[in-house]
Design a protein around this motif. Structure first.
Motif, PDB file in Angstrom:
ATOM      1  N   SER A 226    -111.670 -76.830 -26.707  1.00 57.30           N
ATOM      2  CA  SER A 226    -112.587 -77.731 -27.389  1.00 57.30           C
ATOM      3  C   SER A 226    -112.538 -77.545 -28.902  1.00 57.30           C
ATOM      4  CB  SER A 226    -114.013 -77.509 -26.883  1.00 57.30           C
ATOM      5  OG  SER A 226    -114.920 -78.277 -27.629  1.00 57.30           O
TER       6      SER A 226
ATOM      7  N   THR B  19    -111.351 -80.238 -31.655  1.00 56.54           N
ATOM      8  CA  THR B  19    -112.212 -80.564 -32.790  1.00 56.54           C
ATOM      9  C   THR B  19    -111.436 -80.449 -34.100  1.00 56.54           C
ATOM     10  OG1 THR B  19    -114.143 -79.796 -31.569  1.00 56.54           O
ATOM     11  CG2 THR B  19    -114.373 -79.976 -33.946  1.00 56.54           C
TER      12      THR B  19
ATOM     13  N   PRO C 182    -108.224 -92.696 -27.661  1.00 58.38           N
ATOM     14  CA  PRO C 182    -109.552 -93.162 -27.218  1.00 58.38           C
ATOM     15  C   PRO C 182    -110.281 -92.174 -26.318  1.00 58.38           C
ATOM     16  CG  PRO C 182    -107.909 -94.874 -26.867  1.00 58.38           C
ATOM     17  CD  PRO C 182    -107.179 -93.645 -27.282  1.00 58.38           C
ATOM     18  N   TYR C 183    -109.554 -91.244 -25.710  1.00 60.28           N
ATOM     19  CA  TYR C 183    -110.152 -90.302 -24.762  1.00 60.28           C
ATOM     20  C   TYR C 183    -110.479 -88.954 -25.382  1.00 60.28           C
ATOM     21  CZ  TYR C 183    -108.039 -93.803 -21.782  1.00 60.28           C
ATOM     22  OH  TYR C 183    -107.670 -94.988 -21.214  1.00 60.28           O
TER      23      TYR C 183
ATOM     24  N   LEU D  70    -112.476 -87.982 -28.022  1.00 57.48           N
ATOM     25  CA  LEU D  70    -113.899 -87.724 -28.289  1.00 57.48           C
ATOM     26  C   LEU D  70    -114.711 -87.549 -27.005  1.00 57.48           C
ATOM     27  CD1 LEU D  70    -114.523 -90.071 -31.333  1.00 57.48           C
ATOM     28  CD2 LEU D  70    -114.435 -87.595 -31.331  1.00 57.48           C
ATOM     29  N   PRO D  71    -114.572 -88.429 -26.000  1.00 59.85           N
ATOM     30  CA  PRO D  71    -115.359 -88.222 -24.775  1.00 59.85           C
ATOM     31  C   PRO D  71    -114.992 -86.949 -24.014  1.00 59.85           C
ATOM     32  CG  PRO D  71    -114.531 -90.475 -24.851  1.00 59.85           C
ATOM     33  CD  PRO D  71    -113.899 -89.738 -25.966  1.00 59.85           C
ATOM     34  N   VAL D  72    -113.716 -86.589 -23.984  1.00 57.80           N
ATOM     35  CA  VAL D  72    -113.313 -85.374 -23.273  1.00 57.80           C
ATOM     36  C   VAL D  72    -113.863 -84.141 -23.984  1.00 57.80           C
ATOM     37  CG1 VAL D  72    -111.309 -83.945 -22.704  1.00 57.80           C
ATOM     38  CG2 VAL D  72    -111.298 -86.374 -22.161  1.00 57.80           C
ATOM     39  N   ASP D  73    -113.787 -84.123 -25.321  1.00 51.13           N
ATOM     40  CA  ASP D  73    -114.333 -82.992 -26.072  1.00 51.13           C
ATOM     41  C   ASP D  73    -115.846 -82.900 -25.886  1.00 51.13           C
ATOM     42  OD1 ASP D  73    -114.234 -80.752 -27.632  1.00 51.13           O
ATOM     43  OD2 ASP D  73    -114.021 -81.816 -29.525  1.00 51.13           O
ATOM     44  N   ALA D  74    -116.514 -84.039 -25.874  1.00 47.27           N
ATOM     45  CA  ALA D  74    -117.966 -84.034 -25.655  1.00 47.27           C
ATOM     46  C   ALA D  74    -118.303 -83.520 -24.251  1.00 47.27           C
ATOM     47  CB  ALA D  74    -118.529 -85.437 -25.853  1.00 47.27           C
ATOM     48  N   ALA D  75    -117.518 -83.898 -23.257  1.00 50.07           N
ATOM     49  CA  ALA D  75    -117.757 -83.431 -21.884  1.00 50.07           C
ATOM     50  C   ALA D  75    -117.564 -81.922 -21.776  1.00 50.07           C
ATOM     51  CB  ALA D  75    -116.828 -84.159 -20.913  1.00 50.07           C
TER      52      ALA D  75
ATOM     53  N   CYS E  23    -117.984 -79.758 -24.206  1.00 49.34           N
ATOM     54  CA  CYS E  23    -119.112 -79.130 -24.899  1.00 49.34           C
ATOM     55  C   CYS E  23    -120.376 -79.152 -24.044  1.00 49.34           C
ATOM     56  CB  CYS E  23    -119.364 -79.830 -26.240  1.00 49.34           C
ATOM     57  SG  CYS E  23    -118.032 -79.588 -27.430  1.00 49.34           S
TER      58      CYS E  23
END
Length: 166
Positions: A62, A66, A97-98, A100-105, A107
């Motif tokens: 992660s 980032t 496109p994936y 940001l959502p994968v990193d947020a998941a 975290c």
């Protein structure tokens, strides 16, 4: 006999064209990279469990993602006329496109693990609060990107001092 005197243009000390004498500052992309070293000990430790190694690997991943977001993911300013900018396709364009959502998941998963742990865990090699670091870094990057998008560059360029002579 007249001596020839060469005149050189005045340069400020920090305005030198030499790159060899310039200072290297700590780059902001390096902050998540340095933070990922907190997880390296847990990944390489023989006394950590498989689940702790997996969570530490997710934390380091992660933080690396980032750092990638900070360095390579472009800021997308909305065009006032509604036009989309032309981009050149490359290998990373399909997964952007994936990211940001994968990193947020990741975290959120690490934060949920932190919240589920009792305060007195002795079997962990690293402190459970360390699992909140990737989320904090990710949130700081998202806030900084939002603030950078809100800055009106045209207004700042109008405030620039244009006088160049002495």
């Amino acid at each position: 006999m007249a001596t020839a005197r060469l005149r050189r243009a005045f340069r400020y000390p920090d305005d030198s064209g030499d790159d060899e004498h310039s200072r290297e500052e700590l780059d902001e992309e390096a902050i998540p990279l340095f933070s990922s070293f907190a997880f390296i000990a847990s990944i390489l430790s023989g006394s950590s469990s498989l689940s702790e190694r997996f969570l530490s690997l997710l934390g380091a991943l992660s933080l690396l993602v980032t750092a990638y977001i900070m360095k390579y993911l472009p800021l997308e300013r909305p065009d006032p006329k509604g036009k989309r900018p032309m981009t050149t396709p490359h290998a990373m364009a399909s997964i952007r496109p994936y990211i940001l959502p994968v990193d947020a998941a990741i975290c959120v998963l690490l934060a949920l693990f932190y919240a589920s742990q009792p305060t007195t865990q002795s079997w962990l090699v690293i402190q459970p609060v360390t699992y909140l670091v990737p989320g904090a870094m990710f949130a700081a990057v998202l806030i900084a990107r939002k603030v950078m998008l809100s800055v009106d560059l045209k207004a700042l360029e109008n405030l620039r001092y244009e006088y160049k002579g002495a």
